[in-house]
Design a protein around this motif. Structure first.
Motif, PDB file in Angstrom:
ATOM      1  N   VAL A  64       0.843  -1.184   0.000  1.00 36.76           N
ATOM      2  CA  VAL A  64       0.000   0.000   0.000  1.00 36.76           C
ATOM      3  C   VAL A  64       0.884   1.241   0.000  1.00 36.76           C
ATOM      4  O   VAL A  64       0.588   2.241  -0.642  1.00 36.76           O
ATOM      5  N   ASN A  65       1.998   1.158   0.715  1.00 40.47           N
ATOM      6  CA  ASN A  65       2.877   2.303   0.912  1.00 40.47           C
ATOM      7  C   ASN A  65       3.974   2.296  -0.140  1.00 40.47           C
ATOM      8  O   ASN A  65       5.017   1.700   0.030  1.00 40.47           O
ATOM      9  N   LYS A  66       3.730   2.976  -1.242  1.00 42.59           N
ATOM     10  CA  LYS A  66       4.710   3.049  -2.331  1.00 42.59           C
ATOM     11  C   LYS A  66       5.812   4.042  -1.980  1.00 42.59           C
ATOM     12  O   LYS A  66       5.851   4.585  -0.884  1.00 42.59           O
ATOM     13  N   GLU A  67       6.704   4.305  -2.929  1.00 44.66           N
ATOM     14  CA  GLU A  67       7.857   5.175  -2.684  1.00 44.66           C
ATOM     15  C   GLU A  67       7.427   6.585  -2.259  1.00 44.66           C
ATOM     16  O   GLU A  67       8.022   7.182  -1.366  1.00 44.66           O
ATOM     17  N   LYS A  68       6.385   7.099  -2.871  1.00 45.73           N
ATOM     18  CA  LYS A  68       5.898   8.437  -2.516  1.00 45.73           C
ATOM     19  C   LYS A  68       5.415   8.461  -1.064  1.00 45.73           C
ATOM     20  O   LYS A  68       5.684   9.401  -0.316  1.00 45.73           O
ATOM     21  N   HIS A 103       0.822  -1.043  12.111  1.00 45.63           N
ATOM     22  CA  HIS A 103       1.787  -2.110  11.831  1.00 45.63           C
ATOM     23  C   HIS A 103       2.565  -1.811  10.549  1.00 45.63           C
ATOM     24  O   HIS A 103       3.789  -1.994  10.494  1.00 45.63           O
ATOM     25  N   THR A 104       1.867  -1.337   9.528  1.00 46.35           N
ATOM     26  CA  THR A 104       2.531  -0.983   8.270  1.00 46.35           C
ATOM     27  C   THR A 104       3.498   0.170   8.477  1.00 46.35           C
ATOM     28  O   THR A 104       4.606   0.169   7.937  1.00 46.35           O
ATOM     29  N   LEU A 107       6.596  -1.223  10.267  1.00 46.26           N
ATOM     30  CA  LEU A 107       7.445  -2.000   9.365  1.00 46.26           C
ATOM     31  C   LEU A 107       8.163  -1.099   8.361  1.00 46.26           C
ATOM     32  O   LEU A 107       9.335  -1.315   8.049  1.00 46.26           O
ATOM     33  N   THR A 108       7.474  -0.072   7.883  1.00 44.87           N
ATOM     34  CA  THR A 108       8.084   0.853   6.920  1.00 44.87           C
ATOM     35  C   THR A 108       9.226   1.624   7.573  1.00 44.87           C
ATOM     36  O   THR A 108      10.293   1.790   6.980  1.00 44.87           O
ATOM     37  N   LEU A 109       9.006   2.093   8.795  1.00 41.13           N
ATOM     38  CA  LEU A 109      10.061   2.823   9.512  1.00 41.13           C
ATOM     39  C   LEU A 109      11.265   1.925   9.769  1.00 41.13           C
ATOM     40  O   LEU A 109      12.412   2.346   9.608  1.00 41.13           O
TER      41      LEU A 109
END
Length: 152
Positions: A64-68, A103-104, A107-109
């Motif tokens: 869901v969390n792309k580069e932008k 949670h996302t 994980l992204t951080l």
């Protein structure tokens, strides 16, 4: 022996060029260092599609969390480094992009190399400690580098 998906673009180009020059499948496989089936599949793909790139589909749900979104999350985190994951998630979800879970965000951080730390708590110096440190500093005020090396 490498599989077709493991080969670099250079190796794929070597396979195509060798086959165009009339080299046998076995010789081409030996030249590149891959299996015969890899040579056959890459050459067939080039003949049919005109392209040799591997377009294997990834497994699992798309992110869901792309580069932008990652850049935006990084900006939000840098604005206030003392925020919790819940606060970051609330700020991120208040924006125009798709909502993501805590949670996302966590994980992204972690994937970006940002992890939580707590400041270490140390006992404060007592009045006696301060007096002893001052006494030691006064005793060693006139020491040179040569004298300080003899202490250790």
């Amino acid at each position: 022996m490498g599989k077709a998906a493991d080969l670099s673009e250079f190796d794929r180009g070597q396979i195509i060029m060798a086959r165009r020059l009339g080299t046998s499948i076995t010789e081409t496989a030996r030249l590149v260092g891959c299996s015969r089936s890899a040579v056959v599949s890459i050459h067939a793909k080039w003949i049919n599609d005109g392209d040799t790139s591997s377009r294997c589909q990834g497994v699992g749900r798309p992110t869901v969390n792309k580069e932008k979104g990652r850049r935006r999350l990084s900006r939000l985190e840098k604005q206030n480094r003392h925020q919790t994951v819940a606060q970051l998630t609330a700020q991120y979800n208040a924006g125009p992009s798709a909502s993501i879970s805590e949670h996302t965000v966590q994980l992204t951080l972690l994937d970006m190399g940002l992890c939580s730390i707590r400041p270490t708590r140390v006992p404060l110096l007592t009045k006696r400690h301060r007096q002893l440190r001052l006494l030691c500093a006064r005793e060693h005020r006139n020491w040179t580098m040569d004298e300080s090396c003899l202490v250790g």
